[in-house]
Design a protein around this motif. Structure first.
Motif, PDB file in Angstrom:
ATOM      1  N   VAL B 312     -43.568 -14.454  62.778  1.00 54.62           N
ATOM      2  CA  VAL B 312     -43.332 -13.441  62.061  1.00 54.62           C
ATOM      3  C   VAL B 312     -44.122 -12.280  61.780  1.00 54.62           C
ATOM      4  O   VAL B 312     -43.823 -11.415  60.802  1.00 54.62           O
ATOM      5  N   GLY B 313     -45.487 -12.813  61.139  1.00 52.44           N
ATOM      6  CA  GLY B 313     -46.564 -12.635  60.504  1.00 52.44           C
ATOM      7  C   GLY B 313     -47.336 -11.276  61.321  1.00 52.44           C
ATOM      8  O   GLY B 313     -47.813 -10.411  60.912  1.00 52.44           O
ATOM      9  N   ILE B 314     -46.828 -11.092  62.674  1.00 55.33           N
ATOM     10  CA  ILE B 314     -47.607 -10.724  63.220  1.00 55.33           C
ATOM     11  C   ILE B 314     -47.161  -9.901  63.544  1.00 55.33           C
ATOM     12  O   ILE B 314     -46.852  -8.554  64.329  1.00 55.33           O
ATOM     13  N   THR B 315     -45.915  -9.577  63.338  1.00 54.20           N
ATOM     14  CA  THR B 315     -44.226  -8.525  63.654  1.00 54.20           C
ATOM     15  C   THR B 315     -44.975  -7.561  63.669  1.00 54.20           C
ATOM     16  O   THR B 315     -44.857  -6.344  64.527  1.00 54.20           O
ATOM     17  N   ALA B 316     -44.446  -6.968  61.899  1.00 50.36           N
ATOM     18  CA  ALA B 316     -44.608  -6.028  61.496  1.00 50.36           C
ATOM     19  C   ALA B 316     -46.194  -5.352  62.013  1.00 50.36           C
ATOM     20  O   ALA B 316     -46.154  -3.435  61.802  1.00 50.36           O
ATOM     21  N   ASN B 317     -47.380  -5.438  62.940  1.00 47.36           N
ATOM     22  CA  ASN B 317     -48.572  -4.797  62.294  1.00 47.36           C
ATOM     23  C   ASN B 317     -49.287  -5.700  63.966  1.00 47.36           C
ATOM     24  O   ASN B 317     -50.844  -5.134  64.271  1.00 47.36           O
ATOM     25  N   CYS B 318     -49.019  -5.929  64.481  1.00 47.51           N
ATOM     26  CA  CYS B 318     -49.196  -6.791  65.998  1.00 47.51           C
ATOM     27  C   CYS B 318     -49.623  -5.256  67.020  1.00 47.51           C
ATOM     28  O   CYS B 318     -50.657  -5.700  67.455  1.00 47.51           O
ATOM     29  N   ASP B 319     -49.464  -4.109  66.414  1.00 47.87           N
ATOM     30  CA  ASP B 319     -49.689  -3.421  67.531  1.00 47.87           C
ATOM     31  C   ASP B 319     -51.259  -2.408  66.501  1.00 47.87           C
ATOM     32  O   ASP B 319     -51.950  -1.607  67.197  1.00 47.87           O
ATOM     33  N   ALA B 320     -51.171  -2.705  65.755  1.00 48.16           N
ATOM     34  CA  ALA B 320     -52.669  -2.127  65.063  1.00 48.16           C
ATOM     35  C   ALA B 320     -53.093  -2.908  64.276  1.00 48.16           C
ATOM     36  O   ALA B 320     -54.791  -2.889  64.042  1.00 48.16           O
ATOM     37  N   VAL B 321     -53.410  -4.274  64.659  1.00 47.84           N
ATOM     38  CA  VAL B 321     -54.848  -5.119  64.484  1.00 47.84           C
ATOM     39  C   VAL B 321     -55.889  -5.672  66.242  1.00 47.84           C
ATOM     40  O   VAL B 321     -54.928  -5.869  67.338  1.00 47.84           O
ATOM     41  N   THR B 322     -56.588  -5.855  65.484  1.00 43.24           N
ATOM     42  CA  THR B 322     -57.367  -6.684  67.026  1.00 43.24           C
ATOM     43  C   THR B 322     -56.615  -8.261  67.226  1.00 43.24           C
ATOM     44  O   THR B 322     -55.792  -8.846  66.521  1.00 43.24           O
ATOM     45  N   ASN B 323     -57.575  -9.099  68.280  1.00 45.16           N
ATOM     46  CA  ASN B 323     -56.744  -9.637  68.600  1.00 45.16           C
ATOM     47  C   ASN B 323     -57.327 -10.391  67.586  1.00 45.16           C
ATOM     48  O   ASN B 323     -57.050 -11.880  66.986  1.00 45.16           O
ATOM     49  N   VAL B 324     -58.935 -10.937  66.776  1.00 42.59           N
ATOM     50  CA  VAL B 324     -59.596 -11.695  65.817  1.00 42.59           C
ATOM     51  C   VAL B 324     -58.680 -11.853  64.741  1.00 42.59           C
ATOM     52  O   VAL B 324     -58.096 -12.698  63.978  1.00 42.59           O
ATOM     53  N   GLU B 325     -58.112 -10.557  64.553  1.00 40.18           N
ATOM     54  CA  GLU B 325     -57.396  -9.918  62.907  1.00 40.18           C
ATOM     55  C   GLU B 325     -55.944 -10.970  63.143  1.00 40.18           C
ATOM     56  O   GLU B 325     -55.299 -11.562  62.534  1.00 40.18           O
ATOM     57  N   ALA B 326     -55.364 -11.138  64.687  1.00 38.54           N
ATOM     58  CA  ALA B 326     -54.547 -11.519  64.528  1.00 38.54           C
ATOM     59  C   ALA B 326     -54.303 -12.973  64.683  1.00 38.54           C
ATOM     60  O   ALA B 326     -53.314 -13.240  64.344  1.00 38.54           O
ATOM     61  N   ILE B 327     -55.195 -14.012  65.082  1.00 38.52           N
ATOM     62  CA  ILE B 327     -55.988 -15.199  64.432  1.00 38.52           C
ATOM     63  C   ILE B 327     -55.328 -15.156  63.510  1.00 38.52           C
ATOM     64  O   ILE B 327     -54.945 -16.009  62.385  1.00 38.52           O
ATOM     65  N   ILE B 328     -56.244 -14.607  62.452  1.00 45.28           N
ATOM     66  CA  ILE B 328     -56.761 -14.461  61.069  1.00 45.28           C
ATOM     67  C   ILE B 328     -54.749 -14.075  59.968  1.00 45.28           C
ATOM     68  O   ILE B 328     -54.958 -15.155  59.479  1.00 45.28           O
ATOM     69  N   ILE B 329     -54.825 -13.502  60.678  1.00 43.28           N
ATOM     70  CA  ILE B 329     -53.158 -13.494  60.338  1.00 43.28           C
ATOM     71  C   ILE B 329     -52.309 -14.329  60.586  1.00 43.28           C
ATOM     72  O   ILE B 329     -51.610 -14.994  59.493  1.00 43.28           O
ATOM     73  N   GLY B 330     -52.582 -15.521  61.816  1.00 46.49           N
ATOM     74  CA  GLY B 330     -51.526 -16.723  61.964  1.00 46.49           C
ATOM     75  C   GLY B 330     -51.645 -17.981  61.358  1.00 46.49           C
ATOM     76  O   GLY B 330     -51.048 -18.312  60.414  1.00 46.49           O
ATOM     77  N   VAL B 331     -53.203 -17.906  60.593  1.00 53.72           N
ATOM     78  CA  VAL B 331     -53.441 -18.939  59.555  1.00 53.72           C
ATOM     79  C   VAL B 331     -53.380 -18.229  58.869  1.00 53.72           C
ATOM     80  O   VAL B 331     -53.075 -20.098  58.221  1.00 53.72           O
ATOM     81  N   VAL B 332     -53.410 -17.027  57.983  1.00 49.35           N
ATOM     82  CA  VAL B 332     -52.878 -17.548  56.448  1.00 49.35           C
ATOM     83  C   VAL B 332     -51.533 -17.487  56.909  1.00 49.35           C
ATOM     84  O   VAL B 332     -50.856 -18.293  55.909  1.00 49.35           O
ATOM     85  N   ALA B 333     -50.432 -16.713  57.954  1.00 55.55           N
ATOM     86  CA  ALA B 333     -48.898 -17.334  57.726  1.00 55.55           C
ATOM     87  C   ALA B 333     -48.829 -18.743  57.717  1.00 55.55           C
ATOM     88  O   ALA B 333     -47.869 -19.168  57.907  1.00 55.55           O
ATOM     89  N   GLY B 334     -49.631 -19.450  58.871  1.00 54.37           N
ATOM     90  CA  GLY B 334     -49.523 -21.092  59.161  1.00 54.37           C
ATOM     91  C   GLY B 334     -49.842 -21.619  57.432  1.00 54.37           C
ATOM     92  O   GLY B 334     -48.878 -22.679  57.039  1.00 54.37           O
ATOM     93  N   VAL B 335     -50.926 -21.232  56.750  1.00 52.17           N
ATOM     94  CA  VAL B 335     -51.050 -21.795  55.269  1.00 52.17           C
ATOM     95  C   VAL B 335     -50.310 -21.469  54.168  1.00 52.17           C
ATOM     96  O   VAL B 335     -49.264 -22.644  53.384  1.00 52.17           O
ATOM     97  N   LEU B 336     -49.319 -20.227  54.579  1.00 52.44           N
ATOM     98  CA  LEU B 336     -48.587 -19.872  53.512  1.00 52.44           C
ATOM     99  C   LEU B 336     -46.750 -20.468  53.636  1.00 52.44           C
ATOM    100  O   LEU B 336     -46.463 -21.261  52.303  1.00 52.44           O
ATOM    101  N   VAL B 337     -46.942 -21.019  55.002  1.00 52.49           N
ATOM    102  CA  VAL B 337     -45.274 -21.419  55.306  1.00 52.49           C
ATOM    103  C   VAL B 337     -45.611 -22.950  54.374  1.00 52.49           C
ATOM    104  O   VAL B 337     -44.650 -23.142  54.264  1.00 52.49           O
ATOM    105  N   THR B 338     -46.354 -24.388  54.982  1.00 54.50           N
ATOM    106  CA  THR B 338     -47.033 -24.751  54.230  1.00 54.50           C
ATOM    107  C   THR B 338     -46.377 -24.846  52.568  1.00 54.50           C
ATOM    108  O   THR B 338     -45.968 -25.544  52.298  1.00 54.50           O
ATOM    109  N   LEU B 339     -46.994 -23.614  51.903  1.00 54.18           N
ATOM    110  CA  LEU B 339     -47.012 -23.730  50.303  1.00 54.18           C
ATOM    111  C   LEU B 339     -45.888 -23.121  50.265  1.00 54.18           C
ATOM    112  O   LEU B 339     -45.033 -23.559  49.584  1.00 54.18           O
TER     113      LEU B 339
END
Ligand SMILES: Nc1ncnc2c1ncn2[C@@H]1O[C@H](COP(=O)(O)OP(=O)(O)O)[C@@H](O)[C@H]1O
Ligand SMILES: Nc1ncnc2c1ncn2[C@@H]1O[C@H](COP(=O)(O)OP(=O)(O)O)[C@@H](O)[C@H]1O
Ligand SMILES: Nc1ncnc2c1ncn2[C@@H]1O[C@H](COP(=O)(O)OP(=O)(O)O)[C@@H](O)[C@H]1O
Lengths: 113, 439, 439, 439, 113, 113
Positions: B312-339
């Motif tokens: 879900v987190g990458i859906t809005a921006n997947c065309d505009a970020v680099t691979n590494v940024e995609a990983i960071i976005i996923g990382v944040v989303a993974g923490v966010l959902v738990t909290l």
């Protein structure tokens, strides 16, 4: 020593457990059962065909108690399980000759609680 | 057999009298400009649509797996019906509202009922209206189906049918028009590539509204207010569902490029696909680690939520970020959902499958991340990420409150305890299996 | 809500400080040579990648279905995580090792971390690096996930995470480089079209190593040494898994042609697809017949294994054999897998799902069949079919032995008996269902 | 290991002696006319074939979910095997019969065994024979697998294998030749776009024949003749199956256009896809409403049947009707299937999953609707919609009757009561789960 | 004749069966049960929320024996089921008035074995 | 009052219920059980390996009856469950001290039916 067997409505189990705890009856064993009683069962349809459900889901509780606990245990079960509607269930009381705690080998009244 | 044929004939007669309310003609007398590119791009979108429709069983499996067996038929039925109703309502009203010409001062669009209102050229990048509709209706159905998880175990079936009709026929298309239909959010420069906000946050916040208006399931919060776990009954199904959603997301995100012909498009599609993959993986790992850290045991259901959160987190921006940024976005989303799951527990809001943390919170995160990493204008991103959720939350809060008023929202406590399957449908999900009727 | 936004903001701040370790730029200023062909071939590979990723739930369902209910969460979780970890590790190291320039005297390759190291032209048959990565990472995840079945019911979850990282980040890419990265096996003329060896045998032999080092599950072999059946708990799931794998294989084999534009490519892709289908069918039928003959009853689980065996067997050679030869290859694989299961029982090796007979033995058979039927050079085929399995077996044997040394490999007997789901995850797969706790 | 290699060698030897009975050569020396269009159209059909093959697990899940747990292995196994056997038999005989030159006065075709008999050009709209076969075999397997649901719970496994071979090798190809192979029905002008009749009605009427010859399951009709419900054991699986079938239908119908290049084709494919979607949705809603109206509760299983009914109904005519007409066709199908289920109950025919109402009745409805809405010639449509079902019903009635004669049709009552899983396969579907052994 | 009911830990069933066989007790009936006893239950988390499990999985064994078999049967159960840890379980002994073999109609001590 | 426990083959449950109804015994409780008896179990193969199944699926019926109903109840069970083959099952009869209907609090013989 007595062995008390009670059949109750499944959704009353929590209430019965609660009521038993209040009377300091902490030990019991529970199994799923199907019951056939005054509550005649009901008819359902599945894909337009009839399903006659006359074995209804019940919970069976088995409690071994010392004689002086019989009264409070029965009261507690009734308190927790009675709704006044058909299907509330039954309590059966049998005498228990012996009770043994597997862990310690204790016997009789000491082993029950 | 005779009786059957009679029935058939009678029905046919009735049907023939019903004049088509809206006729489509697939005219092909346009001069063929770029038939090959046209074929490829439409094929690409068609594949995308099929993958997005495939997400429906994904949701159905996750949601039924994460709930108790006594409500499984009900949840499945809701999932089946939000697709069926969504398809018809979006056909009748939604598509016209979302992609028609602006009316009511740009509040919504209108292009007529059905698909006919919008034409197409034969060229690469141009979609047949039918193909476009197919792709869009799949998205509408996704937004709708998110809610069923959040309101599981207590919402009446009929109330859900009403909700489905309203969201796919009206609420989703209106905010969809603001962004994808060329409305004011789009004018502001708001960027929501494949719908972190337009689709997921709409669903997630509608779910939140539902969960709040309904109140928690009986037994979810103890007398002391402590949240009690109500474990899902079939985690293999739930895991299957998440895998299916992951696969379906390859339609959701890459196909939202809307064309693959042209090197720019081709490259973009593939970048999007990889970013989607990386964010999902990172979200899953981080949600696992976070739960592991907090609760000392790795929890499968949270890891599964984490994967969805990354997606879900990458859906809005997947065309505009680099691979590494995609990983960071996923990382944040993974923490966010738990909290987020813990937050809802704190707030005594009962969302049985985590629909709000996954789709609501991470949807918003996706919009914000398009600003932080994707270089989109801050103001537009913040506006979009606030307005769309708000729109969905408020309208749905009103709808659910009205239903509540008329006592048409929640099943009786007896029915809830016995399970909605027997109460509402007289059907068991697992006939013949012995279930602990109480735990 | 406030708290949530604060958390969000804090996380975003942390994230912004993290500089991207590796940046990709999708430059599109190359002169467009054959944009249409480029679009089609990349689309084709993209579809292939999606289908291969779809194999992940296939494996998850087969493996959890073939094991007992008390370990289902654990196996599912392992399957979910080998994909997540595989994606990240292959992104960080694996892809660079497998498709970079030769280093260490051709032992492995290195092309840098991430995807950036490899460029592409815009032309038919040329893939964007992102698309290529997507396709390759799906294969890496396949190799990794095979093992979870062989070590089911006793391997620690944390040990599996370590294993996953090592195989996708190091072991698989190195032998992959030898063949598909242009290394020495490829130089020899070894032909492994879609990975009977490179993918399946690597997984199958790694699984064998794991099964040997771990030892059998408690109760698998009686006091008299006789193998005891430990029946799978959900055969519908397992059957679903095999169907999904069959479908996913249409990505695995046909898309390994790497291009569909050009009549040769088109024809090859379709031949491959049909050969794959025929071998699967033949494998399933023969495994059924063999078991029926030996044990007097047709056994579903063996037939399912037979289908997979046929698929693995045809993978190395599907481009080089005729339809009838494909059937023969499937026939042999179907018999082979049945005998392989019995062989492991004789050798007292406990491989709960038959991962070694299916992927290990039939993987080797695929390599040999490429010589027998496919007209590939005998020496090269035999070398490849010996060296790759050996590489995987030896490295993994060492890894698992080290973990054992540190007591980090196997759960305690109590936990094994109670089930890994409760022990490792505190979660049940089928909460509310009544399971026979012992049989 | 040694033993294993010996076995391998021995098998290889045997195999080498077996001369290929039929060789295919994929010659590519034709001059490349339109390689791009060729690639796209073949890719399109390939995707279609994969989607149609994906319908197999859909059927398997629906059928096993709608039956009792004690027969689940048996049904799954039948579903697995009709695919395997279907692939081989259709390869050996079916394809040649269906698409060869007319023989026996146009009663059937013959083009030789295997695929070799039919050639192709390299051009848009032209399919490689291999691709064509793949697409066709997927349809054949669909027709075959429909029956397993209708005869569930009592048909012997071996009888089913025989049935599978006969239908895919002979019966289906012959009526298929009449229409799609260019036979007399096609000559008459009969229009069955994707197989409402050719595929679904063949399966549905074969199932009816089976259900009649077998007689009902023990306990299906009470002493008073009243039908008793025998509820399905796993509705989540069944729902998953229907979703999968819905998705697979996007291969079934749109790809039956057989080409996507050319604006006419592209537009047609997309119209077909949308029509398919609308009919499915309408069918599901109407079946739900009808049952709700009659039985006062919305029934999930009927809604699922309704979706399938809509899909079957639209299959013959999806290319020739408007969107609104597609909805009407779905509406009628949804009502029809509900009445059909009740009709069978009246007639004391036991079809556990509703295979006949769905595929038989709605198949016929699809053919008729192609006349009513699709503007196809009345006479041809009625002829085709009567002759094909009759052909299937009569031949299969004979086959099942012969098997009955030899006592090879139905399991013993004891086995039926205990379940076919233990009786025929010595395997349980849900080992470890506690099932109510009687209800 | 006596009816012996034992609640044991599920993973001890095989050992108990083994021990009973050694004492030539071949007949028994087994059901799944949930038990509540001294072993207080445990807390788990699911998605971060608390699960209080206080009904633990047990196996219930029911064995009808002739009087002279009571002693060995109890010994065998204890031998197979004791681990010394809380939760090992209990044995209850009741008198049995009659036993009938359905197949033959045999009654009493003859029917039991 | 007596408590009758019967273990029967699962597929005989319908027949037993029928037979009981004919004798006007309408109330009963049913549970799933695994049984080990003269019927020695069987061997199956799964993936070529041996499965020794010696706990066979049975159904356990529990019926509380007034003394004069004991005879007819036992007869009915035998009538419904007997096939003459090993594994037909057993009937156990115990005395029952007390029976209480939860809904009404009725006791003894009145509560049973
Ligand atoms: N005589 C009996 N023997 C065994 N079980 C009984 C008996 N009578 C009642 N039960 C059990 O108690 C349950 C409730 O009994 P029922 O007659 O429906 O309720 P009530 O006592 O409120 O009229 C039944 O479903 C059955 O499981
Ligand atoms: N008084 C009782 N009545 C019924 N069941 C009991 C009773 N006491 C113990 N049990 C059963 O025995 C099991 C083990 O008892 P527990 O008290 O935990 O172990 P221990 O006897 O070793 O202290 C319980 O889980 C319960 O099923
Ligand atoms: N002594 C016993 N104690 C407890 N259960 C018994 C006893 N004897 C028989 N059973 C139950 O009755 C079932 C049938 O008994 P079995 O000996 O196989 O049949 P039969 O009585 O026809 O020889 C057994 O599977 C078991 O569940």
């Amino acid at each position: 020593m007595k062995l008390i067997i009670a059949y109750i409505q499944p959704d009353k189990l929590t209430a019965v457990k609660q009521a038993l705890y209040e009377k300091e009856v902490y030990k019991m064993s529970v199994t799923n059962a199907l019951g056939c009683g005054q509550q005649k069962g009901y008819h359902e349809t599945y894909r337009g065909a009839d399903v006659e459900v006359n074995l209804l889901k019940k919970v069976r509780i088995e409690i071994a108690v010392n004689s002086k606990f019989v009264e409070p245990t029965v009261e507690a079960i009734i308190k927790g399980a009675r709704s006044g509607k058909i299907g509330d269930g039954k309590i059966f009381i049998q005498s228990l000759d012996e009770c043994i705690r597997i862990r310690t080998g204790e016997k009789g009244e000491d082993a029950i609680g | 057999m005779k009786k059957l044929l009679l029935t058939l004939a009678a029905l046919a007669a009735v049907v023939c009298l019903t004049a088509p309310v809206h006729a489509q003609e697939v005219t092909a007398d346009v001069i063929v400009a770029d038939e090959t590119g046209y074929a490829i791009d439409n094929l690409f979108l068609f594949i995308g649509a099929v993958l997005v429709i495939f997400m429906q069983p994904g949701f159905a499996m996750v949601e039924s797996g994460f709930n108790s067996a006594k409500n499984a038929v009900n949840i499945l039925f809701k999932n089946v019906m939000d697709l069926c109703i969504g398809v018809l309502l979006y056909f009748l009203f939604g598509y016209g509202i979302m992609y028609g010409d602006a009316i009511l001062g740009g509040f919504m669009g209108w292009g007529g009922m059905g698909i006919g209102g919008i034409a197409s050229d034969v060229a690469a990048g141009s979609l047949t209206p039918q193909c476009d509709f197919l792709f869009q209706v799949a998205f509408a159905a996704t937004a709708a189906t998110i809610v069923s998880g959040a309101v599981a175990g207590r919402l009446k079936f009929s109330a859900y049918l009403i909700y489905s009709a309203v969201i796919t026929g009206l609420v989703y298309p209106i905010s969809g028009f603001w962004q994808w239909g060329g409305g004011w959010l789009n004018g502001m420069g708001f960027h929501d590539f494949a719908g972190s906000l337009v689709v997921h946050a709409v669903g997630g916040f509608a779910g939140l509204a539902g969960a709040i208006v309904l109140g928690p399931r009986i037994g979810k919060f103890g007398a002391d207010g402590k949240p009690k776990a109500m474990p899902g009954h079939n985690l293999p199904l739930a895991a299957l569902g998440v895998f299916i959603l992951w696969v379906g997301w390859y339609g959701f995100n890459p196909a939202s490029q809307l064309a693959i012909v042209g090197a720019d498009n081709t490259n973009a599609v593939m970048l999007i696909a990889v970013n989607t993959t990386l964010a999902a993986a990172a979200g899953g790992i981080l949600a696992m680690l976070t739960t592991w850290f907090i609760h000392k045991k790795p929890d499968l259901t949270m890891a599964l939520n984490g994967i969805l959160a990354g997606l879900v987190g990458i859906t809005a921006n997947c065309d505009a970020v680099t691979n590494v940024e995609a990983i960071i976005i996923g990382v944040v989303a993974g923490v966010l959902v738990t909290l987020g799951v813990k937050l809802l527990d704190k707030l005594k809001i009962d969302d049985p499958v985590g629909a709000f943390p996954v789709h609501g919170m991470c949807g918003v995160w996706g919009g914000i991340a398009a600003w932080i990493f994707g270089g989109q204008p801050m103001l537009a991103q913040i506006t979009g990420s606030v307005v769309i959720p708000l729109w969905s939350f408020v309208t749905m809060f009103i709808l659910f409150s009205i239903l509540k008023k008329f006592n048409a929202l929640r099943v009786s406590p007896e029915e809830e305890i016995r399970g909605l399957d027997l109460g509402e449908h007289g059907e068991e999900a697992y006939s013949g299996f012995q279930l602990w009727t109480t735990q």
